[in-house]
Design an enzyme around this catalytic site. Sequence first.
Site: not given
Ligand code: GLC
Length: 547
Positions: A208, A274
């Site tokens: 994440d 991500e």
């Molecule tokens: C990422 C997740 C999202 C979350 C954010 C903070 O973007 O996909 O859902 O709110 O991180 O952890």
Amino acid sequence: MPDLSSRDPNWWRQAVIYQVYPRSFADADGDGLGDLKGITQRLNHLAALGVDALWLSPFYPSELADGGYDVADYRDVDPRLGTLDDFDAMVEEAHRLGLKVMVDIVPNHTSDQHVWFQEALRAGPGSAARDRYVFRDGRGANGELPPTDWQSVFGGSAWRRLPDGQWYLHLFTPEQPDLNWDNEEVRADFRTTLRFWSDRGVDGFRVDVAHALAKDLSEPLRDLGAPELSAEAALPHFAPGTHPFYDRDEVHEIYRDWRKILDAYIPPRMAVAEAWVPGARRARYARPDELGQAFNFEYLQAGWDAGELKQVISDSLATARAAGASATWVLSNHDVVRHASRLMLPPGTDPDAWLLSDGTAPAVDESAGLRRARAATLLMLALPGSSYVYQGEELGLPEVADLPAEVLQDPIWEQTGHTSKGRDGCRVPLPWTTSGPSYGFGAGAAWLPQPASFASYAVEAQDGVEGSTLELYRRALRLRRKLLEGEELTWVADTPPGVLAFARGDGWRCVANLSDTAIALPPGEVLLGSRPIEDGRIGPDTTVWLA
Ligand code: GLC
């Protein structure tokens, strides 16, 4: 055909991975919230669908300030979702069915309920406990101003002040304090977490906010200098790697360290970043000595436009190849408007603004949206690399755009002062049956209300029904397994305007007609179409696979 046997170190390179949002998948205990037992009971759905793996969004103890992305304990299960034993049973059943399991790891921030943050609150300024996070004195005569102009991704200042006068950093909600990755204890703890889940049989990790861990915390902290810009929008204003807290070069040391841990397992544990960072910079996270893959959000953000998509696909393949990674493709996830609705918005429409308009904006035509979504999916599944599919897209679910304000749970709604409705519309629990209190999701009502139209999208309504979206996904995934060969794609030259056509290994071709006129079907045996082929023509918003 890829070797998907359990020990293949490259199983993920062209895998199809199904994202489970645990609270919304299946509710075994009837409390309205999905749980691990619910997932285990429904794993046969994923096996029948033909995906290679499932990725679970966070199921850890959490006060749910951000849908579980506020983790209070990285090495346990939220009691509302089950126990570690339930987790082990789920992994065992998944493996028995030939499915790999990935979990989400959230290293940028903890929950404010995490023991470390609670300790930091008690320990006070200057303590070792506060050094695990980013605490600072404020600016102004009495420290009454935030230490920098950094903005939270969800709106407002990224700093919150405590009664003792210090401020702490939270790039997301105030309940998600950012960790200090210069602190060795933080690094050591995440190594323990990676081993903890890998030892339990987890096959991979989704990382994440992978681009935000390394921050320039040298004194004095630097302003972004453009408080009107989001952190992401400010990236192009800095030389690569020098933004104060996004995509810094030092972040890669962390992933090189992690790769050594992940490679100690057989097969090596895979990972996907991500990272909301453009093209070539994003590919750095996917280098073989780092995570291996990074989500390709440019593909998700592209419009339904042949020229734009062709460019994005070519660039993505080139940057992934240059990094030694395999490409990734995503159309929907738990953070964006579902593609059956999003792809129908007029070009240039901000999906957030559309959601907020509650009936004042033109409604999206659901059947046209479904037609387009099916074409987009067949196009995606023909591309070299991995596809990540989000729960419910195999049913053709549209975004639930009209959730009333009183049921909204996404912190974005409050944090933006009700100027952005947030992400609940793609998180509404799945319909499994055509009737029942929550269409088979559980024995009672679901935590977010499902619209009556969900009955017609239910698994039960589509199972075995010729031409249904569910059967289209099943056939596509079965065929894809047989057809996959190499990671190459060759564009067909001289296609009509609005048409994308390419060949994969062994004569497999994909033709996607994104225009609004029918085109002649090229020669070859039709293997699959997102819609029936009539009179030898490929209709608008239609993709076909040819041999
Ligand atoms: C990422 C997740 C999202 C979350 C954010 C903070 O973007 O996909 O859902 O709110 O991180 O952890």
